[in-house]
Scaffold this motif. Sequence first.
Motif, mmCIF file in Angstrom:
data_model
loop_
_atom_site.group_PDB
_atom_site.id
_atom_site.type_symbol
_atom_site.label_atom_id
_atom_site.label_comp_id
_atom_site.label_asym_id
_atom_site.label_seq_id
_atom_site.Cartn_x
_atom_site.Cartn_y
_atom_site.Cartn_z
ATOM 1 N N TYR A 1 -12.805 18.503 -28.859
ATOM 2 C CA TYR A 1 -13.427 17.280 -28.340
ATOM 3 C C TYR A 1 -12.398 16.171 -28.374
ATOM 4 C CZ TYR A 1 -13.947 15.692 -33.205
ATOM 5 O OH TYR A 1 -13.704 15.313 -34.498
ATOM 6 N N ASP A 2 -12.739 15.059 -27.711
ATOM 7 C CA ASP A 2 -11.837 13.918 -27.667
ATOM 8 C C ASP A 2 -12.242 12.944 -28.782
ATOM 9 O OD1 ASP A 2 -10.575 11.541 -27.169
ATOM 10 O OD2 ASP A 2 -10.887 11.585 -24.994
ATOM 11 N N ALA B 1 -18.523 17.152 -25.272
ATOM 12 C CA ALA B 1 -18.152 17.810 -26.528
ATOM 13 C C ALA B 1 -17.997 16.772 -27.620
ATOM 14 C CB ALA B 1 -16.849 18.578 -26.349
ATOM 15 N N SER B 2 -18.671 17.005 -28.742
ATOM 16 C CA SER B 2 -18.517 16.094 -29.883
ATOM 17 C C SER B 2 -19.071 16.780 -31.119
ATOM 18 C CB SER B 2 -19.280 14.794 -29.641
ATOM 19 O OG SER B 2 -20.626 14.937 -30.061
ATOM 20 N N PRO B 3 -18.701 16.292 -32.306
ATOM 21 C CA PRO B 3 -19.247 16.867 -33.544
ATOM 22 C C PRO B 3 -20.548 16.192 -33.970
ATOM 23 C CG PRO B 3 -17.429 15.388 -34.056
ATOM 24 C CD PRO B 3 -17.622 15.326 -32.570
ATOM 25 N N PHE C 1 -15.013 27.208 -25.355
ATOM 26 C CA PHE C 1 -13.855 26.346 -25.619
ATOM 27 C C PHE C 1 -14.171 25.189 -26.566
ATOM 28 C CE2 PHE C 1 -10.143 27.402 -22.777
ATOM 29 C CZ PHE C 1 -10.649 28.596 -22.305
ATOM 30 N N ARG C 2 -15.242 25.296 -27.340
ATOM 31 C CA ARG C 2 -15.557 24.288 -28.351
ATOM 32 C C ARG C 2 -14.969 24.740 -29.677
ATOM 33 N NH1 ARG C 2 -20.154 21.125 -26.761
ATOM 34 N NH2 ARG C 2 -20.079 20.240 -28.847
ATOM 35 N N SER C 3 -15.100 23.899 -30.689
ATOM 36 C CA SER C 3 -14.508 24.260 -31.975
ATOM 37 C C SER C 3 -15.404 25.217 -32.758
ATOM 38 C CB SER C 3 -14.272 23.011 -32.819
ATOM 39 O OG SER C 3 -14.057 23.375 -34.165
#
Lengths: 404, 357
Positions: free
Chosen positions: B40-41, B85-87, B189-191
Amino acid sequence: MASAAELDRPSDALENFRAEVRDWLAANFPASLMGKGNALASVEGPTEETPEMTAWRKAMGEKGWGVPTWPKEYGGGGLSRAEAKVLADEMARVDAWNPIGGMGVMMFGPTLLEYGNEAQKREHIPAIAKGEIRWCQGYSEPNAGSDLANLQTFAEDKGDHYVVNGQKTWTSGGQWADKCFCLVRTDKTEKHKGISFLLIDMTAPGVEVKPIKMISGMSPFCETFFTDVKVPKENLVGEEGQGWTIGKRLLQHERTNLSGGGSRLMPSGPGLPDVAKKYVGTDAEGRIADADLRARIAKFEMDWRAFLLTAMRIQAESKAKGGVSEVSSILKTIGTKLGQERAELTIEIQGLQGLGWEGEGFSEAEIHSVRAWLFGKATTIYGGSTEIQNNVIAKRILGMLDHQ
Amino acid sequence: MAVLNEEQTMLRDMAREWTRNESPVTAWRKVRDADTATGYDPNVYNEMAQMGWAGIVIPEAQGGSDFGWLSLGLVIEELGRTLTASPLSASAVAAAAIVLGGSDAQKDAWLPRIASGELVATFALDEGPRHDPENIKTEVSGGKLSGTKAFVAEGDSAGLFVVAAADGLYLVDGNQAGVSRSRRHLTDFRSHADVTFDAVEADKLANGGDKLIDQVLDRARVVASAEMLGMAQQAFETTLDYLKQRRQFDQVLSTFQALQHRMASLFSDIELMRSAVEAGLAAIDAGGDTRQAALLAKTKANEVGHAMSREMIQLHGGIGMTDEYDAGFYLKRMRVLEAVWGNTAYLRDRFARLGGY
């Protein structure tokens, strides 16, 4: 109706042939090539040939056994279906693979044998039988997918040759092909009757290909651009305006082959029950620990067997009647549906381990099952989508007509 | 759509506007192409935190807004639509474990940092590729925790792990020797990371009692469901737009009855999915036994999300198969979310057990 057992019934002549095949394979197929065939060549591109592979391709090519049922006079094996089955069985027994394949074998060859003139057959069939020339298919266009007859690529009559302009898409293996069998428009005033079947040299000036990256990360298809491509008139198959008829016939061969669309992409390794036992585990009685999954695997296994029986029955009936059965449409819809179900089950069984994209944490088989799952989503779209096949079934087989 | 209060309506509208303007799918494509382990950014997550989203389920005393789970779900649904995308989800679930089971000291130490977005936290439960909370091998001995967790969401960037051990949940500071991470590169493609804890300092969440792990799992399930709801909704709308615009056989595809019926059926299914997901989120805000509501939410999300992501490709035809188009992103992310915190077969089994049959 022929049963599986009848198809398998041996006869003395066949047994003699079996012995001949065994001897020949022992002499010509090196053990080092066992299981080295590239079943996914059409998706991932041709494998770099080792000298041993070249020798094996040439040996099979000389024998004509890569295309066992094609006529001998054009380089085929001239075998009966029963003999071809013996050949396939014996090859499977020693883990030998057919080095002769691709669209030339599956689709174009059978169509040219039926519609080509003598000179065309002599020129093209032996080269396919020997695996020397790769063919690609120039059918779809950006605005001619399911509505294929809407194609606009135009071949202008210039006396002794045509000048072709237009764009094709989903050209399978376009970047690896030597030649292309194409549907082009020779008459702009008629939709279906304005279409002709033309053979185009992919190395000719004005032909450009651009690979299309798919969701699987692979690029088995291309966009193909024709700009003022000069094509000799000898490359017209059949008559001008006969392209739709010939092109559809070719699609019947494609559908027969694609019905294994799922199976072609199936890993040759263990079946679903074994994969499930490995990843999910078993209970005290050896049953797959996840009862819900177990029931769905059993359903899949039964559906798959019913599908194979149907494929055999259609083959037997077609042989008895002569010609490809229209019922082949159901093979494509069902075969591809089951192939996708199998792929979904495989990734479900493996959990997150079954969704790997790359990296050391995943085995080759696991990565392969993911790519095959993703690419397999195309099988119900290409070669006549499931929706189009169902239209064919409803209209041609069942006689259900559109609103009048 | 659930009946929202004014606060929730504003939050939803803000999230919708922000994702459409600041974080459309093209932004995710850039993150995907950069292909970093973090997935993610960080600037984008910082922006989200500044809007208060990282503190939605954190009490005001610890710097959050305590808006609740339905509110968080509204935001995550919007993020799901554009595949942002984010946590946020991982951190919210980990924060919930601390809120439910932490001491005042633990809450004060960690929650303000999660609420500000400065700290990424995650819930590390499963130890294999299939969800299996009944088989936890991670152990604490002599005050030190050891074990390996598989495919931990945001495991590459997490500074704090809420780790499930055989005897309960523990807080593990990620910045200590003995914590090692190995990226697992999945199709989305995420963590995701395998994280090994080798005799690390661990601080037990002692106030939650026996039900803590189930309560955290319920939250993990509804949050994943909210993301899937947003994805399914967007996949549906994108597909509908395409069918109304693509022409074949001299007519737009949306005029074909066979396709109309499929879309009508998907529309109906997504409505059921929405009811189940919103009810799951609301159940957590209401308190009490939330297990059944969470199981229902995730099961419907799995079933409908699966079908919608598959149909998105099929109804688009060839274009849907290309990497250049977005349909593949929805398919890949959906399958990952289907597998986490229980696939459909697992959840149905739990639902039946809970019902006593």
